[in-house]
Design an enzyme around this catalytic site. Structure first.
Site, PDB file in Angstrom:
ATOM      1  N   GLY A 125       0.771  -1.240   0.000  1.00 54.95           N
ATOM      2  CA  GLY A 125       0.000   0.000   0.000  1.00 54.95           C
ATOM      3  C   GLY A 125       0.800   1.287   0.000  1.00 54.95           C
ATOM      4  N   GLU A 137       4.571   3.717   6.137  1.00 57.04           N
ATOM      5  CA  GLU A 137       3.375   2.875   6.031  1.00 57.04           C
ATOM      6  C   GLU A 137       2.232   3.694   5.423  1.00 57.04           C
ATOM      7  OE1 GLU A 137       1.842   0.268   5.616  1.00 57.04           O
ATOM      8  OE2 GLU A 137       1.633  -0.813   7.504  1.00 57.04           O
ATOM      9  N   ASP A 179      -4.408   1.392  11.366  1.00 55.76           N
ATOM     10  CA  ASP A 179      -5.815   1.216  11.722  1.00 55.76           C
ATOM     11  C   ASP A 179      -5.847   0.723  13.184  1.00 55.76           C
ATOM     12  OD1 ASP A 179      -8.490   0.493  11.744  1.00 55.76           O
ATOM     13  OD2 ASP A 179      -8.429  -0.726   9.975  1.00 55.76           O
ATOM     14  N   GLY A 208      -3.456  -0.890  14.507  1.00 59.21           N
ATOM     15  CA  GLY A 208      -2.075  -0.792  14.958  1.00 59.21           C
ATOM     16  C   GLY A 208      -1.383  -2.133  15.112  1.00 59.21           C
ATOM     17  N   LYS A 248      -6.101   6.042  11.791  1.00 55.33           N
ATOM     18  CA  LYS A 248      -7.487   5.977  12.275  1.00 55.33           C
ATOM     19  C   LYS A 248      -7.461   5.920  13.808  1.00 55.33           C
ATOM     20  CE  LYS A 248      -9.492   3.625   8.243  1.00 55.33           C
ATOM     21  NZ  LYS A 248      -9.984   2.345   7.690  1.00 55.33           N
TER      22      LYS A 248
HETATM   23  P1  5GP Z   1      -3.902  -2.562  11.220  1.00 57.58           P
HETATM   24  O1  5GP Z   1      -3.016  -3.733  11.506  1.00 57.58           O
HETATM   25  O2  5GP Z   1      -3.311  -1.233  11.689  1.00 57.58           O
HETATM   26  O3  5GP Z   1      -5.298  -2.754  11.733  1.00 57.58           O
HETATM   27  O4  5GP Z   1      -4.118  -2.507   9.675  1.00 57.58           O
HETATM   28  C1  5GP Z   1      -3.204  -2.000   8.820  1.00 57.58           C
HETATM   29  C2  5GP Z   1      -3.484  -2.459   7.411  1.00 57.58           C
HETATM   30  O5  5GP Z   1      -4.887  -2.611   7.158  1.00 57.58           O
HETATM   31  C3  5GP Z   1      -3.010  -1.417   6.451  1.00 57.58           C
HETATM   32  O6  5GP Z   1      -1.641  -1.578   6.139  1.00 57.58           O
HETATM   33  C4  5GP Z   1      -3.918  -1.639   5.276  1.00 57.58           C
HETATM   34  O7  5GP Z   1      -3.396  -2.655   4.456  1.00 57.58           O
HETATM   35  C5  5GP Z   1      -5.216  -2.149   5.873  1.00 57.58           C
HETATM   36  N1  5GP Z   1      -6.213  -1.059   6.006  1.00 57.58           N
HETATM   37  C6  5GP Z   1      -6.682  -0.504   7.138  1.00 57.58           C
HETATM   38  N2  5GP Z   1      -7.589   0.442   6.882  1.00 57.58           N
HETATM   39  C7  5GP Z   1      -7.702   0.488   5.528  1.00 57.58           C
HETATM   40  C8  5GP Z   1      -8.508   1.288   4.640  1.00 57.58           C
HETATM   41  O8  5GP Z   1      -9.321   2.156   5.018  1.00 57.58           O
HETATM   42  N3  5GP Z   1      -8.331   1.053   3.309  1.00 57.58           N
HETATM   43  C9  5GP Z   1      -7.465   0.121   2.830  1.00 57.58           C
HETATM   44  N4  5GP Z   1      -7.394  -0.020   1.505  1.00 57.58           N
HETATM   45  N5  5GP Z   1      -6.708  -0.654   3.638  1.00 57.58           N
HETATM   46  C10 5GP Z   1      -6.831  -0.455   4.972  1.00 57.58           C
END
Ligand code: 5GP
Length: 178
Positions: A48, A102, A106, A108, A134
């Protein structure tokens, strides 16, 4: 283009490419100031962050190294046992100044997993630079030094962000409504 349709889901225009450029300018100004005298090893988290990292790093001054990493999820021996394997981290990180780039943080969880693996390699410093954050979804308590923009929990696409592999090429960021 006010909205895009990907696989039947409607996404509305949320952040324009001009706004993204301003956010990136402010991040690069801060990093250039903080690391004026220091060499950095930037670790770009695939997939991403590719577009964000490309635009950000073009504005970073000085001689620095850039490398790419990816966390791949796979099921372990038991079906509930999810393991994240870090691939691409071949660099020696000992005594280096690391900045991980990164796309979004989201809950984390992904970044915490990365952070643990990177810190195990004994860098002299470690910071996180994320384009989007977020805060309402964030469940962890580590510091994120460079945050481009805080957003609500709705799913976004465009500018490297995908929905099922689609949408990464769109220059603006769109948000799923309902
Ligand atoms: P975390 O482990 O912080 O919950 O998630 C991180 C990963 O979730 C990010 O690197 C991304 O790949 C995905 N992600 C979280 N929110 C979004 C979003 O709103 N859109 C997209 N496309 N990917 C997201």
């Amino acid at each position: 283009m006010d909205q895009v349709n990907i696989k039947g889901k409607i996404f509305h225009k949320f952040i324009s490419s001009d706004e993204i450029a301003l956010v990136i300018k402010s991040l690069s100004d801060r990093i250039n100031k903080d690391y004026a005298e220091k060499e950095v090893l930037f670790l770009i988290v695939l997939n991403g962050a590719f577009m964000f990292a490309s635009d950000l790093l073009k504005q970073i001054e000085g001689n620095h190294k850039i490398s790419f990493i990816k966390l791949s999820s796979y099921q372990g021996l038991s079906s509930t046992d999810e393991v994240k394997e870090l691939i691409g981290l071949n660099e020696d990180l000992k005594d280096k100044n690391i900045i991980v780039i990164e796309d979004i943080i989201d809950t984390g969880i992904t970044m915490e997993c990365l952070k643990e693996r990177i810190l195990a390699k004994e860098p002299s410093s470690f910071e996180i630079c994320t384009l989007m954050f977020k805060p309402k979804a964030f469940k962890k308590d580590y510091n994120i030094k460079y945050i481009g923009r805080e957003i609500s929990n709705e799913f976004i696409i465009g500018y490297g962000f995908d929905f099922d592999g689609y949408g990464r090429n769109i220059k603006d960021i769109y948000q799923l409504k309902d």
